[in-house]
Design a protein around this motif. Structure first.
Motif, short mmCIF file in Angstrom:
data_model
loop_
_atom_site.label_atom_id
_atom_site.label_comp_id
_atom_site.label_asym_id
_atom_site.label_seq_id
_atom_site.Cartn_x
_atom_site.Cartn_y
_atom_site.Cartn_z
N ARG A 334 0.83 -1.22 0.00
CA ARG A 334 0.00 0.00 0.00
C ARG A 334 0.86 1.26 0.00
O ARG A 334 0.40 2.34 -0.35
CB ARG A 334 -0.90 -0.02 1.23
N ASP A 335 2.11 1.12 0.44
CA ASP A 335 3.03 2.26 0.48
C ASP A 335 3.95 2.29 -0.74
O ASP A 335 4.95 3.00 -0.75
CB ASP A 335 3.87 2.21 1.76
N GLY A 336 3.62 1.50 -1.75
CA GLY A 336 4.44 1.46 -2.95
C GLY A 336 5.29 0.21 -3.05
O GLY A 336 5.14 -0.73 -2.26
N ARG A 337 6.19 0.18 -4.02
CA ARG A 337 7.04 -0.98 -4.25
C ARG A 337 8.18 -1.02 -3.23
O ARG A 337 8.86 -0.01 -3.01
CB ARG A 337 7.62 -0.93 -5.67
N LYS A 338 8.37 -2.18 -2.61
CA LYS A 338 9.40 -2.33 -1.59
C LYS A 338 10.27 -3.56 -1.92
O LYS A 338 9.74 -4.67 -2.08
CB LYS A 338 8.78 -2.53 -0.21
N ASN A 339 11.59 -3.35 -2.00
CA ASN A 339 12.49 -4.49 -2.21
C ASN A 339 12.48 -5.44 -1.03
O ASN A 339 12.58 -6.66 -1.18
CB ASN A 339 13.92 -3.99 -2.45
N LEU A 340 12.38 -4.86 0.16
CA LEU A 340 12.30 -5.64 1.39
C LEU A 340 10.99 -5.32 2.10
O LEU A 340 10.55 -4.17 2.11
CB LEU A 340 13.46 -5.33 2.34
N LEU A 341 10.39 -6.33 2.66
CA LEU A 341 9.18 -6.15 3.45
C LEU A 341 9.60 -6.21 4.91
O LEU A 341 9.98 -7.26 5.42
CB LEU A 341 8.17 -7.25 3.13
N VAL A 342 9.58 -5.07 5.58
CA VAL A 342 10.00 -4.98 6.98
C VAL A 342 8.85 -5.42 7.89
O VAL A 342 7.71 -4.98 7.71
CB VAL A 342 10.46 -3.55 7.33
N LEU A 343 9.17 -6.29 8.85
CA LEU A 343 8.13 -6.90 9.69
C LEU A 343 8.37 -6.53 11.16
O LEU A 343 8.69 -7.39 11.99
CB LEU A 343 8.13 -8.41 9.50
N GLU A 344 8.20 -5.27 11.48
CA GLU A 344 8.44 -4.80 12.85
C GLU A 344 7.15 -4.43 13.58
O GLU A 344 7.19 -3.99 14.73
CB GLU A 344 9.38 -3.60 12.83
N ASP A 345 5.99 -4.63 12.95
CA ASP A 345 4.71 -4.31 13.58
C ASP A 345 4.17 -5.52 14.33
O ASP A 345 4.19 -6.65 13.82
CB ASP A 345 3.68 -3.88 12.53
N TYR A 346 3.65 -5.28 15.54
CA TYR A 346 3.13 -6.35 16.38
C TYR A 346 1.62 -6.25 16.54
O TYR A 346 1.06 -5.15 16.52
CB TYR A 346 3.84 -6.34 17.75
N PRO A 347 0.94 -7.40 16.67
CA PRO A 347 -0.53 -7.39 16.72
C PRO A 347 -1.08 -6.77 18.00
O PRO A 347 -0.38 -6.67 19.01
CB PRO A 347 -0.88 -8.88 16.63
#
Length: 464
Positions: A334-347
């Motif tokens: 949703r924020d555009g094209r990303k080479n890496l998908l950063v996974l720092e958000d917690y539920p």
């Protein structure tokens, strides 16, 4: 009368839609099928090909009540009952190091389970001074052979797919984390014949080389971790965890043929290493987890092999770091094209970091949806310290579900303490995760999660 019936049906459909569960309103407990205790420190696990049993390798085993001593173990769970079926006792490793087992995999024909003992010394049981594979007959669930790896830190196991030119040949690779090499095991003629000595199945090692060093790491040089084969069995990708480089091996002749330099900051946007790797069934895409960097990425395998062929005949077969730019397949987020998908958000239901970002997520084990390869499952250990030796067992990890078609986070599940072992049932309906520090295996209802997600996606599309 007909008009009234029509209105009733419309109201019924509307109310049904209104009552349909939404993932954003759901919690981990809504999808938890159950838990079961494991032995001490469950490190790796795998479901055998029939989907009936889950094998869990335990680093420090269980207490045997008959002798009141700790023994090395692997637990076998009945997947339908989600309950312990059997405990397999394996040879002791190092009493002052990794006492028991680290990983599990199966032969391509499904007849054998391979359980890796990481270490051995003069006090070890069977094959001193090295790792070994305990081979279990998957029908009888009894030990059939012990095969030496002749390596130190034997962890990741990978079964090479059948190679067209060598029908029937079954090869196993074992990555030796401490000795920087890969053991080659030939199990083509493996038999359950009462002779436990499997020395004849060890055929050699691939001694890995690197052109890179990590100045911040003093203990290891390469530390090979993840292994993934191309579907035709001809090549293997081996991750140099400490350097961050990618080693490509000719899996027919068992030799290193190229090395891809570590991903640079300009490409990645942050410092990263390579931890685990999986390759899609069609061989087109390889996915990586970046424990250092809190991210995942993916590359075009066809382009990688084209690049490899340009350097294999050179004196220094190394692909430059800039090669990654040509290989990476961006995620369309949703924020555009990303080479890496950063996974720092917690539920929102995470007990330690609810609805927060956390920079010590440390994603490690990854698994692909085995049916359609549409979903990537990512286990993040999560710590409060950069030092692995200072792990707080009260901190819970998480498991992210990613739709690789659109780069969207489907759902985040709260995991156990240091969730490391991760597996998906062959039918794609159940996700299993084990807490390295809480000695539990968690069973999650993937069918329910994905049904809700796909319903929401289709409903949204139909209203656009």
């Amino acid at each position: 009368m007909r008009f009234s019936l029509f209105i009733s049906l419309v109201l019924l459909c509307t109310n049904t839609y209104a009552r349909a569960p939404l993932l954003e309103d759901s919690f981990t407990k809504d999808f938890l099928l159950g838990t079961a205790p494991t032995g001490c420190m469950p490190k790796g696990m795998k479901v055998e090909p029939t989907g009936r049993f889950l094998y869990v390798a335990e680093m420090c085993g269980k207490i045997d009540p008959s002798i009141k001593q700790r023994v090395p173990t692997t637990s076998i769970f009945n997947l339908q009952k989600r309950a312990l079926e059997k405990t397999v006792v394996t040879p002791v490793g190092i009493k002052g190091g990794i006492f028991a087992n680290t990983e599990v995999d199966f032969s391509v024909d499904g007849k054998w389970a391979f359980i890796s003992r990481a270490e051995g010394d003069k006090t070890s049981e069977i094959f001193l001074d090295g790792g070994l594979l305990t081979v279990v007959n998957t029908v009888t669930q009894k030990i059939a052979k012990y095969i030496p790896t002749k390596g130190a830190g034997s962890k990741i196991i990978a079964a090479r797919p059948f190679v067209k030119e060598s029908p029937g040949e079954q090869i196993i690779y074992v990555a030796n984390y401490f000795s920087d090499d890969v053991s080659i095991i030939d199990v083509s003629k493996l038999r359950d014949d009462g002779n436990l000595d499997g020395s004849a199945h060890y055929i050699g090692k691939i001694r890995l080389k690197t052109n890179f060093t990590n100045p911040n790491i003093k203990k290891y040089l390469i530390a090979p971790r993840g292994i993934a084969f191309t579907p035709d069995g001809k090549y293997a990708l081996i991750l140099a965890t400490e350097t961050g480089s990618l080693i490509i091996v000719d899996a027919v002749h068992h030799k290193q043929i190229a090395e891809l330099a570590p991903m640079d900051l300009a490409t990645a946007g942050r410092a990263v290493n390579l931890r685990h790797v999986v390759v899609s069934k069609d061989g087109r895409t390889a996915y990586f987890s970046h424990m250092r960097g809190n991210a995942i990425s993916r590359i075009n395998m066809k382009k990688l092999m084209e690049e490899v062929l340009t350097v294999t005949t050179t004196s220094t077969p190394v692909l430059a770091s800039t090669t990654w730019k040509n290989l990476l397949i961006p995620f369309h987020t949703r924020d555009g094209r990303k080479n890496l998908l950063v996974l720092e958000d917690y539920p929102k239901d995470h007990p330690n970091f609810p609805n927060q970002k956390w920079e010590l997520a440390h994603p490690n084990t990854i698994a692909l949806d085995p049916v359609h390869n549409r979903y990537l499952y990512v286990s993040s250990r999560t710590t409060t310290s950069l030092e692995d030796s200072r792990v707080d067992p009260k901190i819970k990890g998480k498991i992210d579900i990613i739709d690789v078609r659109n780069g969207q986070l489907v759902f985040s599940l709260v995991g156990g303490s240091q969730p490391t072992a991760l597996e998906v049932s062959p039918d794609g309906k159940t996700l299993m995760s084990a807490g390295l520090k809480d000695d539990q295996v968690y069973f999650f209802d993937l069918k329910k999660i994905l049904s809700i997600y796909e319903y929401q996606i289709s409903t949204k599309a139909s209203h656009q």
